[in-house]
Design an enzyme around this catalytic site. Sequence first.
Site, PDB file in Angstrom:
ATOM      1  N   HIS B 160       0.879  -1.169   0.134  1.00 44.56           N
ATOM      2  CA  HIS B 160      -0.125   0.033   0.019  1.00 44.56           C
ATOM      3  C   HIS B 160       0.809   1.170   0.126  1.00 44.56           C
ATOM      4  O   HIS B 160       0.510   2.191   0.675  1.00 44.56           O
ATOM      5  CB  HIS B 160      -1.050   0.117   1.287  1.00 44.56           C
ATOM      6  N   GLU B 331     -15.092  -7.428   0.178  1.00 42.27           N
ATOM      7  CA  GLU B 331     -15.886  -6.054   0.715  1.00 42.27           C
ATOM      8  C   GLU B 331     -16.083  -5.583  -0.621  1.00 42.27           C
ATOM      9  O   GLU B 331     -15.704  -4.363  -0.718  1.00 42.27           O
ATOM     10  CB  GLU B 331     -14.670  -5.046   1.425  1.00 42.27           C
ATOM     11  N   CYS B 349     -16.568   3.227   4.990  1.00 48.98           N
ATOM     12  CA  CYS B 349     -15.722   4.082   4.191  1.00 48.98           C
ATOM     13  C   CYS B 349     -16.010   3.978   2.537  1.00 48.98           C
ATOM     14  O   CYS B 349     -15.668   4.909   1.760  1.00 48.98           O
ATOM     15  CB  CYS B 349     -14.287   3.319   4.116  1.00 48.98           C
ATOM     16  N   CYS B 427     -10.171   1.752   9.457  1.00 54.57           N
ATOM     17  CA  CYS B 427     -10.088   2.754   8.643  1.00 54.57           C
ATOM     18  C   CYS B 427     -11.334   3.785   8.476  1.00 54.57           C
ATOM     19  O   CYS B 427     -11.243   4.988   8.082  1.00 54.57           O
ATOM     20  CB  CYS B 427     -10.366   2.176   7.043  1.00 54.57           C
ATOM     21  N   CYS B 428     -12.497   3.139   9.106  1.00 49.88           N
ATOM     22  CA  CYS B 428     -13.856   3.994   8.992  1.00 49.88           C
ATOM     23  C   CYS B 428     -13.671   5.223   9.815  1.00 49.88           C
ATOM     24  O   CYS B 428     -14.301   6.209   9.499  1.00 49.88           O
ATOM     25  CB  CYS B 428     -14.806   3.011   9.099  1.00 49.88           C
TER      26      CYS B 428
END
Lengths: 639, 639
Positions: B160, B331, B349, B427-428
């Site tokens: 990433h 997802e 997200c 992440c959210c």
Amino acid sequence: MEKSIPVSNKNVEITDSFWINKIELVRKEVIPYQWQALNDKIENAESSYSLRNLRLAAEVLSKRKRGEKTPVFPTDKWHYTPENADKNSFLGWVFQDSDPAKWIEAVAYSLQNTPDTELESLADSAIDLICSAQAENGYLDSFYTINNPDKAFTNLRDHHELYCFGHLAEAATAYYNTTGKNKLLNAVCRFADLICDVFGENGKKGYGGHEIAEMALVKLYETTGNERYLNTAKLFIERRGTRPYYFDIERGIKNSNKIDYIYNQAHLPVWEQNQAVGHAVRGVYLYSGMADVARLTDNESLFKACETLFDDIANKKMYITGGIGSTKDGEAFTFAYDLPNDLAYAETCASIGLVFFARRMLQADFNSKYADIMERCLYNGILSGMAEDGKSFFYVNPLEVHPTACKYDSRKSHVKPVRQKWFDCACCPPNLARLISDYGEYCFTENEGTLFINLYQSARTSTDKAEIEIHSDYLNSGRVEFKIKAKTPFTLALRIPFWSNHFKFSKENPYIRKGYAYFDINGDETLTAEFNPEIKIIKCNSNVRENIGKVAVMRGPIVYCIEEKDNGSNLHLLRLARNPKFNLDGEFITANGYREKEDSNRLYYEYSETEETLVKLKFLPYYRWANRGENEMSVYIKY
Amino acid sequence: MEKSIPVSNKNVEITDSFWINKIELVRKEVIPYQWQALNDKIENAESSYSLRNLRLAAEVLSKRKRGEKTPVFPTDKWHYTPENADKNSFLGWVFQDSDPAKWIEAVAYSLQNTPDTELESLADSAIDLICSAQAENGYLDSFYTINNPDKAFTNLRDHHELYCFGHLAEAATAYYNTTGKNKLLNAVCRFADLICDVFGENGKKGYGGHEIAEMALVKLYETTGNERYLNTAKLFIERRGTRPYYFDIERGIKNSNKIDYIYNQAHLPVWEQNQAVGHAVRGVYLYSGMADVARLTDNESLFKACETLFDDIANKKMYITGGIGSTKDGEAFTFAYDLPNDLAYAETCASIGLVFFARRMLQADFNSKYADIMERCLYNGILSGMAEDGKSFFYVNPLEVHPTACKYDSRKSHVKPVRQKWFDCACCPPNLARLISDYGEYCFTENEGTLFINLYQSARTSTDKAEIEIHSDYLNSGRVEFKIKAKTPFTLALRIPFWSNHFKFSKENPYIRKGYAYFDINGDETLTAEFNPEIKIIKCNSNVRENIGKVAVMRGPIVYCIEEKDNGSNLHLLRLARNPKFNLDGEFITANGYREKEDSNRLYYEYSETEETLVKLKFLPYYRWANRGENEMSVYIKY
């Protein structure tokens, strides 16, 4: 417990065209095809490796006997392929030995129906091969024999020695009972003796991760009379799920959470297991063994535990088709009333196992509720597992299929819209073969004074009590005729099917108890029963969330479905009319209904009265679905 | 394309009690809590390791600078824990650097709303730490810096670096635009320069496996004016999904099937991607970048591709709440009209990403359909992600929850019946923090002659054209007042909300185009709009199989739901009456309905008329659900 014992398939001649057709498909299609599969001779199919493994095990044993050193291979996986394993090691699933065993068992029953010297000699050759793979101490499992004999019996949780043993024992007893040949039986008894040495009274406190040894040891006991086998079955059951967990001990860990062993039904002692949980096939195989042991040891509390589990399945966890196992995750039971139609697992093997369990419960205590479940499974969720030409099979038997979803939604990737030729993990087709070939075994049970008729196809049998000929029109008019030549006065007990509201017998006022109608028979007599199957609209318990506002259609024991071929696509738009006019149209049932107009492209919009058009709905027996190519199917319809 | 640019959050003062409440929750609860989380100071929570990693990276860099040898660690996993990794290696998820970045970005927007020197100096310290982890060549990713710098940029598909870079760039531009401080911006530009060197015109033909760098490079271009950044964003988009696949090249394999890269939206060139597929967050992040590049490079065909994707989502793949991603497997998006309520993923997200995408589409072409989706997401599937006390969060936003199923059915294990304090993969909550703190940025856009009002909360802004004060009762009466002091004659464009059937403006006969009502403004003026929110029964497209026979209730932009707390358990037994009498009762809506009688213990039985009792149904705004403990919830109800 009020016990009875089955009349052997050997003594039952099925004369019913419906069932003869299925039995012959197995004999002519499934058994020969499976033999090719076991020999890795099917093009474009995953190899079985099962006979190859046995051959290799025999070679390895000879080498060792000659004092030659043989290589050791890993034993840490469930599945070995030329890509992940040495070419000289075991290949396929660790339970691959069970496939030839199931094939031999199916052949044995088939020979009972139709003698066939060629097939018998093929089975003899398979038995020779299996026996050549037996070690001197009796051990017989090609996986550990090839890869590492020192690791035998070190991973009962994940590996399948006791499972393969169980299938071998079922094959051996069936083959012996059919042919009188005892080569395989002797070999299996030697293996059983070793197992009793290792896991008996003073041995390790183990039990199998995939159950079946329990009921197989009982068969071995019933065939040989050797009480050690029954006792080991009893030990396997009594130990299961007790603390400290054996699966912890063998892995050298402590105090696993019970959740870790739910999959194997080894989370609690069996007496405390009041809910069917975990891998569905394993579950019903265990419960079958429990029912056997309860019956043979007159253990009422164990029988009660079985009944609790049976009722939990039949009243809370079973699809209308007799399918069990609501989720593909662990091929498992989930929780009460969780019966999603489109995500169902409902493995063919699990319904077959449920029939095993139900038959054993029936033996332990004659109550029509057990035979009702046998019938429900047989005519619906089991027969659906095989194509009408006997050439392809379902592993998973969903109650609703949308082919697009099977392709593009990984949650439904286990659901196939058409039957498959064979499976990498090929448990279902041979299981179907051995059940259907042994169908006769499920029709009659008897005890000292009473002969019970549990299933109503045309058939003939002769027991100590009587010769009986059944002429059945059960699936059509519901009329069944029983021609009886009594050899001695006895009681005939006829199951009253769960679906029959208006049954009538030619002999009036029978005594009725636990779902059976009892008749005293004294000489030659012809008795008829009229069960009057009606077309019924069936509702699910309101706790089944998926089926609120929906119904299914049944007639007699047959569950119907709608298919796209007959009703167009988007079956979810269809609705059965209130008080529909049903008509029988050959095998189909027609009814009036409505189709909701399809929306164009608005995703969300303000409600206005739904437009519907009148349609004629066409229902097909569920077990016949997907015989005309890929299409949508649904058992439930809006109402 | 008819473009506009947003009025910066800096120039928008939100005066709306509803939104101030949310913005303040983020400022007072979420941002401080997240700081504790980044510092691994939350008890009983999974460690973040993110600041620890940056600190370690800085140490490793100093050692290397001093010529000391530093150890190399594996880079083959996504997630490193003290259990599976060396204690001196990187820990946490490979994208852990993105969390401090998102925190800094949220702080930047929050400082625009409410200056706070203490918070600013905390952010400065985080920035110092991040900058200390930057290598001399500009590289800035603690994972590879710690574990093995030689492997940098060798696995764009799974790792990433470009994703973390993207978040850093968004943080840097936001922080610079807020404070004028350029330390982080300079560092990020150096990293961006390196990326442009490695992946620019003459570099490797790569692009990120988790998109975001595209829109982040555009922000960097818009902040610095450096065209290289825009050009690299353009290259990332143009190359994506072209053959030979870059993800094949970097892995040294050939001709992968396109199915392998659907997850990353790298299966086809973006112009040929006419369906939203794969990981939903990645998807909308890519489409956001595409919309940016289309706008800035006047690329009509790229804009058309974006519009096709937007329409595919909005018309076929979006929950009524603005949730996207129908499956937890990857997802991901599944297929058109596949919108299961209880299995939904609908990640917070992903809805946030859909707002990013919609805002960028709106910038490229002012059309109310984009702002409508922003509004739908914001008021429903995004706000539902945060508890009313700002202390717990949903990752997954289902439309139907049965707590038992979440516990006992692994297919629904991703669905939580109550919000969680924090997440291992967090992440959210930070994404919510950065969106809500930047809410002002979404309210207004403008171009040369026109000021567009897209969202209707109370707020104040001042641009070159006018000072505008909005006094809004939008969610209640639907009345919104605009006090305008024009600095020059201009056109005011007011979005007509998708849900408003009977809107009325104080100035009559506006020109209406693409969902906006246009008014010429010449001086000081007060204009009012009445959007008249009505309680509506909403139906889904008939292709949404799960919702046949069901409806949802909306009022204005707010989607309602029923909860067990207000309506008892077994919500699936409830039915809304035909032509129900709706009443507003505070935040609730009440209506008359029926409850089907619960079955006792029969699983299948012959249909007879269903017994129902009259009940008063109570609907709550969806975003408020699960604030009163664990219970059942459903957006849809039988009708």
